[in-house]
Scaffold this motif. Structure first.
Motif, PDB file in Angstrom:
ATOM      1  N   LEU A   1       0.823  -1.262   0.021  1.00 16.69           N
ATOM      2  CA  LEU A   1      -0.052   0.073  -0.035  1.00 16.69           C
ATOM      3  C   LEU A   1       0.906   1.320   0.102  1.00 16.69           C
ATOM      4  N   PHE A   2       0.518   2.186  -0.668  1.00 18.28           N
ATOM      5  CA  PHE A   2       1.151   3.592  -1.053  1.00 18.28           C
ATOM      6  C   PHE A   2       0.114   4.581  -1.322  1.00 18.28           C
ATOM      7  N   PRO A   3       0.662   5.821  -1.120  1.00 22.84           N
ATOM      8  CA  PRO A   3      -0.543   6.856  -1.416  1.00 22.84           C
ATOM      9  C   PRO A   3      -0.929   6.800  -2.896  1.00 22.84           C
ATOM     10  N   GLY A   4      -2.183   7.480  -3.364  1.00 20.69           N
ATOM     11  CA  GLY A   4      -2.265   7.872  -4.684  1.00 20.69           C
ATOM     12  C   GLY A   4      -3.308   6.811  -5.162  1.00 20.69           C
ATOM     13  N   ARG A   5      -3.399   6.967  -6.585  1.00 22.19           N
ATOM     14  CA  ARG A   5      -4.575   6.475  -7.383  1.00 22.19           C
ATOM     15  C   ARG A   5      -3.998   5.114  -8.179  1.00 22.19           C
ATOM     16  N   GLU A   6      -2.747   4.907  -8.020  1.00 18.56           N
ATOM     17  CA  GLU A   6      -1.941   3.715  -8.748  1.00 18.56           C
ATOM     18  C   GLU A   6      -1.972   2.553  -7.885  1.00 18.56           C
ATOM     19  N   CYS A   7      -2.190   2.501  -6.330  1.00 20.96           N
ATOM     20  CA  CYS A   7      -2.267   1.633  -5.705  1.00 20.96           C
ATOM     21  C   CYS A   7      -3.136   0.351  -5.775  1.00 20.96           C
ATOM     22  N   VAL A   8      -4.295   0.963  -5.658  1.00 23.17           N
ATOM     23  CA  VAL A   8      -5.478   0.062  -5.698  1.00 23.17           C
ATOM     24  C   VAL A   8      -6.584   0.580  -6.554  1.00 23.17           C
ATOM     25  N   ALA A   9      -6.889  -0.263  -7.936  1.00 29.83           N
ATOM     26  CA  ALA A   9      -7.893   0.469  -8.860  1.00 29.83           C
ATOM     27  C   ALA A   9      -9.254   0.761  -8.482  1.00 29.83           C
ATOM     28  N   GLY A  10      -9.456   2.148  -8.569  1.00 30.58           N
ATOM     29  CA  GLY A  10     -10.848   2.713  -8.279  1.00 30.58           C
ATOM     30  C   GLY A  10     -10.568   3.426  -6.908  1.00 30.58           C
ATOM     31  N   LEU A  11      -9.500   3.382  -6.080  1.00 29.51           N
ATOM     32  CA  LEU A  11      -9.308   4.149  -4.993  1.00 29.51           C
ATOM     33  C   LEU A  11      -8.215   5.290  -5.040  1.00 29.51           C
ATOM     34  N   ASP A  12      -8.398   6.345  -4.329  1.00 28.74           N
ATOM     35  CA  ASP A  12      -7.159   7.316  -4.207  1.00 28.74           C
ATOM     36  C   ASP A  12      -6.956   7.349  -2.676  1.00 28.74           C
ATOM     37  N   LEU A  13      -5.754   6.610  -2.404  1.00 28.27           N
ATOM     38  CA  LEU A  13      -5.280   6.258  -1.051  1.00 28.27           C
ATOM     39  C   LEU A  13      -4.714   7.305  -0.649  1.00 28.27           C
ATOM     40  N   SER A  14      -4.854   7.759   0.777  1.00 29.49           N
ATOM     41  CA  SER A  14      -3.794   8.565   1.471  1.00 29.49           C
ATOM     42  C   SER A  14      -3.597   7.588   2.750  1.00 29.49           C
ATOM     43  N   LEU A  15      -2.136   7.518   3.007  1.00 27.83           N
ATOM     44  CA  LEU A  15      -1.659   6.772   4.108  1.00 27.83           C
ATOM     45  C   LEU A  15      -0.932   7.254   5.139  1.00 27.83           C
ATOM     46  N   SER A  16      -0.822   7.223   6.375  1.00 32.92           N
ATOM     47  CA  SER A  16      -0.058   7.821   7.339  1.00 32.92           C
ATOM     48  C   SER A  16       0.554   6.688   8.313  1.00 32.92           C
ATOM     49  N   LEU A  17       1.818   6.750   8.557  1.00 41.34           N
ATOM     50  CA  LEU A  17       2.259   5.999   9.690  1.00 41.34           C
ATOM     51  C   LEU A  17       2.434   6.540  10.816  1.00 41.34           C
ATOM     52  N   GLY A  18       2.300   5.816  11.829  1.00 41.29           N
ATOM     53  CA  GLY A  18       2.537   6.470  13.415  1.00 41.29           C
ATOM     54  C   GLY A  18       3.327   5.214  14.016  1.00 41.29           C
ATOM     55  N   SER A  19       4.043   5.768  15.110  1.00 40.61           N
ATOM     56  CA  SER A  19       4.989   4.891  16.093  1.00 40.61           C
ATOM     57  C   SER A  19       4.912   5.464  17.532  1.00 40.61           C
ATOM     58  N   ARG A  20       4.795   4.323  18.469  1.00 43.45           N
ATOM     59  CA  ARG A  20       4.950   4.664  19.795  1.00 43.45           C
ATOM     60  C   ARG A  20       6.017   3.897  20.458  1.00 43.45           C
ATOM     61  N   MET A  21       6.876   4.196  21.190  1.00 40.98           N
ATOM     62  CA  MET A  21       8.074   3.646  21.930  1.00 40.98           C
ATOM     63  C   MET A  21       7.956   3.705  23.348  1.00 40.98           C
ATOM     64  N   VAL A  22       8.471   2.690  24.070  1.00 42.96           N
ATOM     65  CA  VAL A  22       8.471   2.957  25.477  1.00 42.96           C
ATOM     66  C   VAL A  22       9.581   2.220  26.131  1.00 42.96           C
ATOM     67  N   ASN A  23      10.274   2.882  27.017  1.00 42.73           N
ATOM     68  CA  ASN A  23      11.080   2.096  28.044  1.00 42.73           C
ATOM     69  C   ASN A  23      10.690   2.299  29.351  1.00 42.73           C
ATOM     70  N   GLU A  24      10.323   1.356  30.103  1.00 42.52           N
ATOM     71  CA  GLU A  24       9.762   1.470  31.555  1.00 42.52           C
ATOM     72  C   GLU A  24      10.745   0.738  32.612  1.00 42.52           C
ATOM     73  N   LYS A  25      12.020   0.366  32.354  1.00 47.25           N
ATOM     74  CA  LYS A  25      12.718  -0.257  33.144  1.00 47.25           C
ATOM     75  C   LYS A  25      12.816   0.355  34.613  1.00 47.25           C
ATOM     76  N   LEU A  26      12.984   1.440  34.992  1.00 44.46           N
ATOM     77  CA  LEU A  26      13.260   2.117  36.362  1.00 44.46           C
ATOM     78  C   LEU A  26      11.690   2.170  36.613  1.00 44.46           C
ATOM     79  N   LYS A  27      10.919   2.482  36.134  1.00 44.38           N
ATOM     80  CA  LYS A  27       9.532   2.268  36.730  1.00 44.38           C
ATOM     81  C   LYS A  27       9.048   1.118  37.344  1.00 44.38           C
ATOM     82  N   ARG A  28       9.523  -0.238  36.444  1.00 42.37           N
ATOM     83  CA  ARG A  28       9.034  -1.390  36.787  1.00 42.37           C
ATOM     84  C   ARG A  28      10.034  -1.697  38.029  1.00 42.37           C
ATOM     85  N   MET A  29      11.210  -1.390  37.869  1.00 47.27           N
ATOM     86  CA  MET A  29      12.129  -2.038  39.050  1.00 47.27           C
ATOM     87  C   MET A  29      11.593  -1.200  40.446  1.00 47.27           C
TER      88      MET A  29
END
Length: 569
Positions: free
Chosen positions: A270-298
């Motif tokens: 999947l990628f943005p635009g009209r050439e990815c899936v016929a009949g659809l004009d796609l807009s895509l966005s990616l998101g990320s979340r990261m966590v380090n809880e070592k001290l909290k858990r300790m």
């Protein structure tokens, strides 16, 4: 009572327990602006830049004069059938053995000659023993990749037809183009996919080596510097299939019970635009979340065990008890060189002295705590819950039903004196005695490792596809042997080491992560399911009718990979 992860999730389902970060919202960024011109024009730009650097000669040589990337009508040129290939040209020995071949084979990167030339680390010369003068950027390779899937875009109904009775979903994968020895099926070079991707910490920013087609961790001019190593992710329309159909897609490392497990397998990128899936004009966005809880858990664990540390409540959700998001890693903005979907760790020192509220962060090494012989191991506090042995129970601790609620070790070898002086106990000949007596403030240290996810949004598909699955991602310590692949190490151990010494060679068998069937971190707020345990499998895109390839030379190139078959389990 210690609850297992499985029991915890059963209780959550029944009682409405919510897990995750307080007030979490995922910040998404567009993969790229919808293209204002056809995909083939970005491919043409890359070909035009590289043509006079030996690439035009290369493609003409390997196709015996048929393919000319300097042709006026590049789209027609890339679609031409090629009835014969010169496989003696270095780097093309393991190109998919299918004739006729094409510069671009719709929907199949492995059968697209131009994509193979751009993505394969073995393509280094022009076919006439002259070194290529330049190499494609990661963004240029991605442009060719998108064109492979977009030159003849399928309809959504066609993709449902391909999936048949198998559920269809939008799934984020980590991906890597491999030579035949590294591919899932082992027959020819191909893209490999996993729902888990591993990045690597570093002391300076990333560097993509265009010649080797990968991010590299080492800088030959600065031997004590480690670069961060990102990992590329991409969303695919995928189908969920059972292991009964295992030979069509892998996985690369088959383990007991896989014939009854369900695997997500990529069908169409999947990628943005009209050439990815016929009949659809796609807009895509990616998101990320990261966590380090070592001290909290300790700190939470010590409090539960009767050793209050003085740190509770909202403090434990603040830095550095909890480290989040772009302090650990973030998706790089889409740009000309590296393209989209690249998750990159932030460069940091590997060990950092922790501060909180303007003061050095410490905790009291209670004499009662360090008198328990089951807690200390090599003079550092060992915090595995319930452990009574003096050595870590690695394999038992890896079981999915084990709830490990704290870090395995916490450093207590740096004593902070009342006058503010920090003493490194490693340099004190009385270290063992000091630690056994306890009663001092130990300096806290942090690193910027972490776990998280990469997820995707696509409004045009959200009403059509019910299932969206994120990829699990990890920011791991640096790999000090980046050219030693864990899968190959395990294969060598199993097949080449004399049987009489095999079991004695390793305390723990060197199985790659791809041989373990783990769920993602179910405490992350993005829908990882304790029963979805094929997250670390390495799979391929189904290609029905693949012929059996002829024998290939041993051309393993010792490449680093951020997929789980290259990582220790």
């Amino acid at each position: 009572m210690v609850l297992s992860r499985r029991e915890l999730m059963k209780g959550a389902a029944a009682g409405g327990l919510l897990l995750g970060f307080p007030g979490l919202t995922v910040q998404y960024q567009a993969m790229a602006a919808p293209p204002s011109r056809p995909l083939v024009e970005a491919v043409a730009d890359a070909c035009a830049r590289l043509a006079d650097q030996g690439w035009r000669t290369l493609l003409r040589t390997v196709t015996r004069g048929v393919l000319d990337i300097g042709a006026a009508d590049l789209a027609a040129e890339l679609a031409k059938p090629i009835s014969s290939l010169d496989r003696a040209v270095p780097g093309f020995e393991d190109f998919a053995p299918v004739l006729p071949a094409r510069g671009i084979e719709p929907g199949s990167p492995a059968r697209s000659l131009l994509y193979h030339a751009f993505a394969s680390a073995g393509v280094l010369t022009d076919g006439r023993d002259r070194a290529l003068g330049a190499f494609p950027t990661l963004a240029e390779t991605e442009a060719v990749e998108n064109y492979v899937y977009g030159v003849r875009p399928p309809t959504l109904d066609r993709l449902r037809e391909i999936a048949g009775d198998n559920p269809l979903g939008v799934v984020v994968f980590a991906l890597d183009y491999r030579d035949a020895n590294g591919s899932v099926h082992g027959r020819h070079a191909d893209l490999c996919f996993s729902r888990t991707g591993i990045t690597r910490m570093g002391t300076t920013g990333p560097h993509y080596d265009v010649r080797s087609r990968q991010f590299v961790s080492l800088d030959p001019k600065r031997p004590f510097v480690f670069r961060t190593v990102p990992q590329r992710f991409a969303p695919y329309l995928a189908m969920q299939v059972t292991g009964a159909d295992i030979r069509r897609f892998g996985p690369r490392n088959i383990v007991s019970g896989d014939d009854e497990r369900a695997f997500w397998v990529p069908l169409h990128k999947l990628f943005p635009g009209r050439e990815c899936v016929a009949g659809l004009d796609l807009s895509l966005s990616l998101g990320s979340r990261m966590v380090n809880e070592k001290l909290k858990r300790m700190h939470l664990f010590l409090r539960e065990q009767g050793y209050p540390t003085g740190w509770t409540g909202k403090d434990l959700n603040a830095f550095p008890f909890t480290i989040r998001d772009d302090k650990i890693a973030s998706l790089l903005p889409a740009q000309q060189d590296h393209g989209s979907g690249v998750l990159a760790p932030q460069p940091h020192a590997f060990a950092n002295r922790a501060r909180f509220a303007g003061e050095w962060l410490t905790f009291n090494v209670s004499p009662d705590l360090v008198q328990d012989p089951g807690i200390l191991y090599f003079s550092s506090v060992q915090l595995i819950p319930g452990a009574v042995e003096t050595e870590p129970t690695y394999m038992q601790g890896a079981a999915p039903d084990n709830d490990r609620r704290s870090p395995e070790y916490v450093n207590i070898r740096h004593r902070l004196h009342e006058d503010g002086r920090l003493e490194d106990l490693n340099l004190n000949p009385e270290m063992d005695t000091i630690i056994r007596e306890g009663g001092y403030r130990a300096q806290h240290w942090i690193d910027f490792a972490g776990d998280g996810f990469v997820s995707v949004r696509c409004p045009q598909l959200e009403s059509e596809i019910a299932t969206f699955k994120p990829a699990f991602c990890s920011v791991a310590p640096p790999d000090f042997f980046p050219h030693v692949n864990q899968h190959d190490l395990a294969a060598w151990w199993r097949t080449s080491v004399p049987e009489e010494t095999r079991d004695a060679l390793w305390a723990i068998p060197p199985r790659p992560l791809s041989e373990f069937r783990f769920a993602g971190d179910i405490t992350l707020p993005k829908g990882f399911d304790i029963y979805d345990d094929t997250l670390t499998a390495v799979v391929g895109q189904p290609a029905p009718g693949d012929p059996v390839a002829r024998p290939l030379p041993d051309n393993a190139r010792g490449r680093y990979t951020g997929l789980p078959d290259g990582e220790p389990g």
